[in-house]
Scaffold this motif. Sequence first.
Motif, PDB file in Angstrom:
ATOM      1  N   GLY A 106       0.831  18.042  -5.343  1.00 15.88           N
ATOM      2  CA  GLY A 106       1.798  19.484  -5.058  1.00 15.88           C
ATOM      3  C   GLY A 106       1.109  20.591  -4.400  1.00 15.88           C
ATOM      4  O   GLY A 106       1.347  21.557  -4.252  1.00 15.88           O
ATOM      5  N   LYS A 107      -0.203  20.292  -3.546  1.00 11.90           N
ATOM      6  CA  LYS A 107      -0.750  21.000  -2.807  1.00 11.90           C
ATOM      7  C   LYS A 107      -0.761  21.011  -1.530  1.00 11.90           C
ATOM      8  O   LYS A 107      -0.385  19.994  -1.034  1.00 11.90           O
ATOM      9  N   ILE A 108      -0.533  22.327  -0.965  1.00  4.88           N
ATOM     10  CA  ILE A 108      -0.389  22.365   0.434  1.00  4.88           C
ATOM     11  C   ILE A 108      -1.416  21.850   1.416  1.00  4.88           C
ATOM     12  O   ILE A 108      -2.640  22.284   0.901  1.00  4.88           O
ATOM     13  N   ALA A 109      -1.341  21.284   2.274  1.00 11.08           N
ATOM     14  CA  ALA A 109      -2.429  20.797   3.220  1.00 11.08           C
ATOM     15  C   ALA A 109      -2.136  21.607   4.498  1.00 11.08           C
ATOM     16  O   ALA A 109      -0.973  21.236   5.004  1.00 11.08           O
ATOM     17  N   TYR A 110      -3.139  22.152   5.368  1.00  8.39           N
ATOM     18  CA  TYR A 110      -3.019  22.585   6.601  1.00  8.39           C
ATOM     19  C   TYR A 110      -3.636  21.934   7.542  1.00  8.39           C
ATOM     20  O   TYR A 110      -4.887  21.610   7.251  1.00  8.39           O
ATOM     21  N   SER A 138       0.853  -1.065  -0.093  1.00 10.38           N
ATOM     22  CA  SER A 138       0.024   0.098   0.072  1.00 10.38           C
ATOM     23  C   SER A 138       0.691   1.330  -0.070  1.00 10.38           C
ATOM     24  O   SER A 138       0.369   2.449  -0.167  1.00 10.38           O
ATOM     25  N   PHE A 139       2.074   1.309   0.289  1.00  5.17           N
ATOM     26  CA  PHE A 139       3.036   2.381   0.228  1.00  5.17           C
ATOM     27  C   PHE A 139       3.154   2.689  -1.422  1.00  5.17           C
ATOM     28  O   PHE A 139       3.698   1.963  -2.145  1.00  5.17           O
ATOM     29  N   PRO A 140       3.166   4.062  -1.643  1.00  6.30           N
ATOM     30  CA  PRO A 140       3.378   4.436  -3.206  1.00  6.30           C
ATOM     31  C   PRO A 140       4.881   4.357  -3.256  1.00  6.30           C
ATOM     32  O   PRO A 140       5.643   4.594  -2.236  1.00  6.30           O
ATOM     33  N   ASP A 141       5.491   4.299  -4.374  1.00  4.52           N
ATOM     34  CA  ASP A 141       6.817   4.186  -4.794  1.00  4.52           C
ATOM     35  C   ASP A 141       7.236   5.931  -4.777  1.00  4.52           C
ATOM     36  O   ASP A 141       6.461   6.608  -5.187  1.00  4.52           O
ATOM     37  N   ALA A 142       8.321   5.902  -4.206  1.00  5.75           N
ATOM     38  CA  ALA A 142       8.921   7.102  -4.185  1.00  5.75           C
ATOM     39  C   ALA A 142       9.137   7.997  -5.400  1.00  5.75           C
ATOM     40  O   ALA A 142       9.077   9.196  -5.701  1.00  5.75           O
ATOM     41  N   ILE A 143       9.223   6.914  -6.336  1.00  7.77           N
ATOM     42  CA  ILE A 143       9.605   7.425  -7.812  1.00  7.77           C
ATOM     43  C   ILE A 143       8.344   8.454  -8.363  1.00  7.77           C
ATOM     44  O   ILE A 143       8.271   9.101  -9.218  1.00  7.77           O
ATOM     45  N   SER A 144       7.151   8.208  -7.775  1.00  9.32           N
ATOM     46  CA  SER A 144       6.062   8.892  -8.289  1.00  9.32           C
ATOM     47  C   SER A 144       5.799  10.421  -7.505  1.00  9.32           C
ATOM     48  O   SER A 144       5.011  11.191  -8.070  1.00  9.32           O
ATOM     49  N   ALA A 145       6.540  10.973  -6.667  1.00 11.55           N
ATOM     50  CA  ALA A 145       6.569  12.108  -5.988  1.00 11.55           C
ATOM     51  C   ALA A 145       6.930  12.967  -7.083  1.00 11.55           C
ATOM     52  O   ALA A 145       7.973  12.911  -8.012  1.00 11.55           O
ATOM     53  N   LEU A 146       6.301  14.341  -7.099  1.00  9.94           N
ATOM     54  CA  LEU A 146       6.810  15.309  -7.706  1.00  9.94           C
ATOM     55  C   LEU A 146       7.843  16.087  -7.240  1.00  9.94           C
ATOM     56  O   LEU A 146       8.536  15.614  -6.268  1.00  9.94           O
ATOM     57  N   SER A 147       8.690  16.783  -7.979  1.00 11.56           N
ATOM     58  CA  SER A 147       9.873  17.288  -7.588  1.00 11.56           C
ATOM     59  C   SER A 147       9.997  18.024  -6.313  1.00 11.56           C
ATOM     60  O   SER A 147       8.776  18.855  -6.080  1.00 11.56           O
ATOM     61  N   GLU A 148      10.972  18.246  -6.032  1.00 14.03           N
ATOM     62  CA  GLU A 148      11.064  19.128  -4.668  1.00 14.03           C
ATOM     63  C   GLU A 148      11.212  20.587  -5.072  1.00 14.03           C
ATOM     64  O   GLU A 148      10.536  21.465  -4.601  1.00 14.03           O
ATOM     65  N   GLU A 149      11.485  20.814  -6.310  1.00 12.27           N
ATOM     66  CA  GLU A 149      11.220  22.143  -7.053  1.00 12.27           C
ATOM     67  C   GLU A 149       9.847  22.813  -6.964  1.00 12.27           C
ATOM     68  O   GLU A 149       9.438  23.645  -6.930  1.00 12.27           O
ATOM     69  N   LYS A 150       8.845  21.906  -7.527  1.00 16.22           N
ATOM     70  CA  LYS A 150       7.648  21.982  -7.458  1.00 16.22           C
ATOM     71  C   LYS A 150       7.047  22.381  -6.230  1.00 16.22           C
ATOM     72  O   LYS A 150       6.166  23.049  -5.860  1.00 16.22           O
TER      73      LYS A 150
END
Length: 731
Positions: free
Chosen positions: A463-467, A390-402
């Motif tokens: 890529g959206k912020i969550a508060y 159930s853990f997503p692959d880290a390769i699917s994460a958007l870039s740190e720049e975004k």
Amino acid sequence: MDVDKELREAVRVASRQTAEQVSFSSALAGRIQKEVANQKKARRKTAVMSGTIAACLAAAVWVGQQQGMFTMEGTGASQTTITEQTNTQVKNKVTAQEAFAPILGAVPELQGLRLEERGNVGDIKQVALLKGDRYEGEFSYDATTGQIEWYRYEKEESREGKLPEMMVAQQKAITFLQSVLGVESKQYAPISTHKLTDEGMRNGTWMNVTFQKEQEGARIPFDIISVQIDSKGQVAFFGRTNKEEQALLGKLTKSLPELNPSPTLDNKSMYYGGFEIMLGNADHEEWKQASISMTGKAEDLRAYRLIQEGATWKEAPEALAKTTANDFLQDMVGADSKNYRYAYKNDTVEYQRYYNDLPVMNDTIRMSVNQAGRVVYYSKEAMKKHELASFPDAISALSEEKAIKEMEANIKLNYVQLFPVKRDERTRQIIQTRSLLEYTMSVSTKQLGQSPSLGWYIDAANGKIAYSTGNNGLDYDRRNEAKVFSVQPSATRSIVKTKEEAKSLLNKQFGVQVDGFTYNEHAGSHPSTGQVRKSYVWTDKNQKRYEVGTDEKSGRVLGIEMPRQGNQLTVKREEAQQAALEMLATYIDPAVKEVQLAEVIEPGGATPVSSGNWGFEFFMSKDGIPVLDNEPNEAYIVTVDPTSGKANGFENRRGTESHVELPDATSVISKEKAVEQYLRAMPLKLVYLLKNEDDQWLERPILAYIPWSYDENAGKHLHIDALTGEITGEP
């Protein structure tokens, strides 16, 4: 219902849904106030003000009610009368009436009370004993076997007073045990009779008689039963350990040899999807009590804490702490221990789970080890199991720049009027402050270098912020309205220093006549500022409350509370908001000319803990920038009756009248530069999250970017000076 508004509000915030089950009594109010006083005396090191203390206590209050410590009222759950028979029994399951019959036989005065199921962990059910809709006691039983896990019937008038002599208490306990257990009681022999005092949530004193099962003259480890006798000679509590708990406790003795296998059972209760038991140590002086919290039916150890009477222990050197903790970890989680990485922070050993070389937040084990090499504290945060698939692959994460671009779009300015510069070395009280204009990612929460409770994160999938929400449920950042309201404070301030002046205010400004109502007044001091608040309270025959709270020294009005009129929800937000602003202008601090909404609470049905009013919570503001005194707390709260549209409550939560000159915001550094500086102190880290921004367990783990400082700043609250870009920590 004599409890100050701050605590009631804190309970509401602690659980907007579940806290609706809470009913405040004068006794409960007294116990909460007593616990607040204990917190003050302890001078606990904390980075928050009284609102957070109240919220924490409030959360404890609600949990306590679920555990049967406090007064509760009906929740609309299924109800039956003890004397009724049911034709809807679940096949092969013991009903509450059947399980309770032996106790009813031993305590005939319980006849006629209603049984109402209040929760369960697997087949173990918790049942409230109700007189009408009022909570009188509770019991818990195993629906498979019918075994009573605990029974609690703690009368207010019996919590204090002269207790029966030891032999008298023991005989009463034996008689009760024989009545409830029958032949089984012969297997249990008394091992301890002593006075038990609980100055915490139970707040009482009893004679605690403990029995232990014996076979062929040998005691069975941890197979114990306790019966507690109150000052009236009645059974206030009965509890026992079940087979699963005995097995877990036996497992613990491998790593905790000091755990007495013949302890007293001081308390037992349902606790967050599991159980908590409090063991006493009657035979030895080495420790007083051990608090043990378990997941499910003793499936896993959630927390362990050793309590020593009137003493503190020194932490072990790191080398000894690491060795001891590593052995304990191996005993508790076995082969899974290889998936945790060791860290040593603030004299505490921490183990963080990793997967795919990324930290799994919300899966942390913490331990404290004393200088004798013994584990005195253990906690395991993650109780929800996830399959590795159930853990997503880290390769699917958007870039740190975004992710950084999202930070630049959301970083914001914030004033702090009383930013701490220096603290007293002994008391840790703030003794010097200055004003600060800072850049922050969240106004509602403070940024700790390494915090287990995230104020914000960026979803690495979208890529959206969550508060998260802040203290008392502040959702300023999440709502993202930032609308400014101009306020013209009243030219004349209401000053109240006497009962008659409070009575006059209610009459002139609200048209309320309180003649003939029950009157009470009380005073209490603010934990940080020492400000003494005096409250004038009237209660009518329907237990509706009218209160005026003031600063005892100056007489300025700090709070007003009026009952709601009717149950209709006819007033829309715009109308209610305008009424709130008009009320605010009457009682706001005279130096405040501008405010912003920190939170809006929608109206609803009235409950014992919430009036269901419209609620408008405000920050102070200057030139469109929110202004805090120090902590991220709302400055003012106004409530509006959703039926009449009239403001019926005001609360000044500042604790001070101080106002200082604030720096000009025209020469601040750019948002891009601010984010650059922010990341120097708290770089982004790609992690797995098991909880969302509302601290709820996720169905599947997600990847997210979170701020995470270097270890030297782990325990510091960090700020970015908006004028210089300097990274500033609080002392």
